[in-house]
Design a protein around this motif. Structure first.
Motif, PDB file in Angstrom:
ATOM      1  N   THR A 178      -9.789   5.748  -3.258  1.00  0.00           N
ATOM      2  CA  THR A 178      -8.905   4.584  -3.185  1.00  0.00           C
ATOM      3  C   THR A 178      -7.537   4.965  -2.638  1.00  0.00           C
ATOM      4  O   THR A 178      -6.946   4.230  -1.833  1.00  0.00           O
ATOM      5  N   THR A 203       0.824  -1.211   0.000  1.00  0.00           N
ATOM      6  CA  THR A 203       0.000   0.000   0.000  1.00  0.00           C
ATOM      7  C   THR A 203       0.855   1.258   0.000  1.00  0.00           C
ATOM      8  O   THR A 203       0.500   2.253  -0.651  1.00  0.00           O
ATOM      9  N   TYR A 215       0.369   3.932  -2.909  1.00  0.00           N
ATOM     10  CA  TYR A 215      -0.210   5.268  -2.751  1.00  0.00           C
ATOM     11  C   TYR A 215       0.816   6.372  -2.965  1.00  0.00           C
ATOM     12  O   TYR A 215       0.458   7.465  -3.436  1.00  0.00           O
TER      13      TYR A 215
END
Length: 532
Positions: free
Chosen positions: A396, A268, A272
């Protein structure tokens, strides 16, 4: 008599061969050579003593013996088996029964993959999104130069920590404070290392609650939209939701058991940070953008601003306070020391970290220049492009940040859990039960929540945090290398480590002063118990 001696020798050989070389899920075995003999022990097995004469004979026994050279002699077979066993376990720590009970060391089945997951999860996170703020004060050239210098400096000190984990034969320094005590002395090492490491662990956990709760709130606002009719939760309630999720995940028993969470946190984080800088550079830049470094009305004010910016860069490279703990989860033998897989995993992790930090810093500054908000990239995207970027993609991205904060909370809290349980086991001489362990972790989670609510401005003082914790990453490892390894005086290695160590201490003091000045100059209101 000869037959009886042969039988005893064969029995001894069978016992030695049957002892596992690397127990899994238990305390690491220990060996130590004394004047009276060689002591060997494995967790869960009985201590056995070998006379010094056998140890001496073992040292002179050839590594490989041909059958024609007397391999069939029972005593030589015993000596060969004994030597093989000692080569397997002779590199490990002195036996400490507590190691089998504590979260850092109760599982020794880590590997290079686990090391990469943990280092990546600990080394990249919300602090990367604040790097463009530092560039707004430093400009293009100095911003890039300082970021490159800090990256290679901390990579060198990480290598030092990996090598010092087993610097003394027969001893593993499983925790940062233990290594500091070995280098600086019991009392001085405790005073020097305890505060910054606890500050990094507990302070980062509290900051993660603030950032995770605020990001969950933004995620809900984006998903719900302007026409949402439900009653939204307050900021404090979002902090509580995030803390509750952290407490549930913290019930995993030890550092190796959260390897899956670290993998999720690593994925993640990489995702991101990549999405954030790609979204930023793909949108139209604000019309009034400028790349000139921000200047204050006086030279003193500008100098402190620059120091605060350097502190932000220093804070981006956190995680060294966990390096020894991560390496402690690996088995280590004379032939296969733990520093090999640890360094392999760390190199892979920090290559990915560089691929995330540099594009975020450079791309974010290119997209927003000196208009970058103090909160970093997420605030900039939400302020400038909340209506330009599809809501689903924006939501998201924020959700990935939440997942990363949940995962990072676990690895940064593990040393605190280890300290709680070490205090309990040392007093009771027994391992923590499931209920005691859960109680410690619930207590710690809500204490962190309380601190976050009481001091909601913690996430805005990255420069001060970087200055206070800088010695853990940039200074202490250099001093510990000189004091433990003792390189020859006035050599390049000796000069390098002393210079880097003293520079790290000087930068720590200067960056801390810059962080304090930035808080005062920016008008940061210390609103206690009043989250925004």
């Amino acid at each position: 008599m000869e037959e009886r001696g042969a039988t005893a020798a064969l029995g001894m050989e069978a016992e030695l061969v049957s002892i596992p070389a690397t127990p899994r899920g238990t305390s690491t075995p220990d060996t130590s050579v004394t004047q009276t003999g060689v002591r060997t022990a494995a967790a869960g097995s009985k201590l056995s003593w070998t006379p010094t004469g056998v140890a001496s004979a073992m040292a002179s026994t050839p590594r490989l013996l041909s059958p024609g050279g007397g391999m069939g002699t029972p005593m030589k077979r015993v000596m060969v088996s004994l030597r093989g066993y000692l080569e397997e376990v002779g590199h490990l720590t002195r036996l400490n029964p507590q190691d089998a009970w504590l979260p850092i060391t109760e599982s020794r089945n880590g590997n290079a993959h686990y090391a990469a997951f943990h280092n990546l999860n600990a080394g990249i996170g919300f602090q990367a999104l604040v790097l463009p703020v530092a560039f707004a004060f430093l400009g293009w050239s100095w911003g890039i130069i300082c970021l490159i210098a800090a990256y290679f400096w901390q990579l060198y000190t990480l290598w030092i920590l990996v090598r010092l984990h087993e610097a003394v034969p027969g001893r593993r320094y499983n925790r940062y404070v233990e290594l500091a005590q070995a280098a600086f002395g019991e009392r001085l090492g405790l005073w020097l290392a305890l505060f910054p490491t606890v500050y990094l662990s507990a302070g980062t956990a509290t900051a993660l609650i603030l950032i995770g709760g605020e990001t969950m709130k933004l995620f809900f606002q984006i998903v719900c939209g302007p026409t949402c009719s439900s009653n939204p939760l307050t900021t404090v309630e979002w902090y509580l939701v995030f803390t509750s999720l952290c407490i549930v995940l913290s019930q995993l028993p030890n550092l190796n058991s959260i390897a899956g969470l670290s993998l999720i946190g690593a994925i993640t984080a990489v995702t991101y940070t990549t999405v954030v800088w790609v979204l930023s550079v793909s949108q139209t830049r604000p019309p009034s953008i400028s790349y000139e470094p921000l200047r204050s009305i006086s030279l003193t004010a500008s100098s402190f601003s620059v120091l605060n910016a350097l502190g932000i860069i220093a804070f981006a490279f956190r995680g060294h306070n966990l390096a020894l703990e991560i390496q402690a989860t690996m088995p280590s033998t004379f032939k296969h020391p733990a520093h090999v897989p640890m360094w392999r995993g760390a190199k892979a992790a920090y290559l990915l970290i560089a691929m995330c930090l540099f594009p975020v810093a450079i791309g974010g500054f290119w997209a927003y220049g000196n208009l970058m908000p103090a909160g970093g990239m997420l605030n900039a995207i939400y302020a400038f492009h909340s209506h330009d970027i599809p809501r689903g993609l924006l939501a998201t991205t924020f959700l990935l940040v939440v997942f990363n904060c949940l995962s990072s909370f676990q690895i940064y809290s593990m040393p605190v859990f280890d300290s709680f349980e070490a205090g309990y086991t040392s007093r009771t001489n027994r391992p923590c039960s499931v209920w005691v362990r859960s109680g410690f972790r619930i207590f710690y989670g809500f204490i962190s929540f309380f601190i976050g609510v009481a001091f909601p401005f913690l996430s805005s003082i990255a420069g001060l945090l970087g200055g206070l914790t800088l010695p853990v990453t940039f200074a202490y490892p250099c001093f510990m290398w000189v004091l433990i390894k003792k390189p020859q005086r006035f050599t390049f290695n000796w000069y390098l480590n002393w210079i880097l160590g003293f520079l790290g201490i000087a930068f720590s003091l200067a960056f801390s002063a810059g962080g304090v000045w930035s808080m005062v100059n920016s008008g940061l209101k210390l609103k206690f118990f009043k989250p925004s």
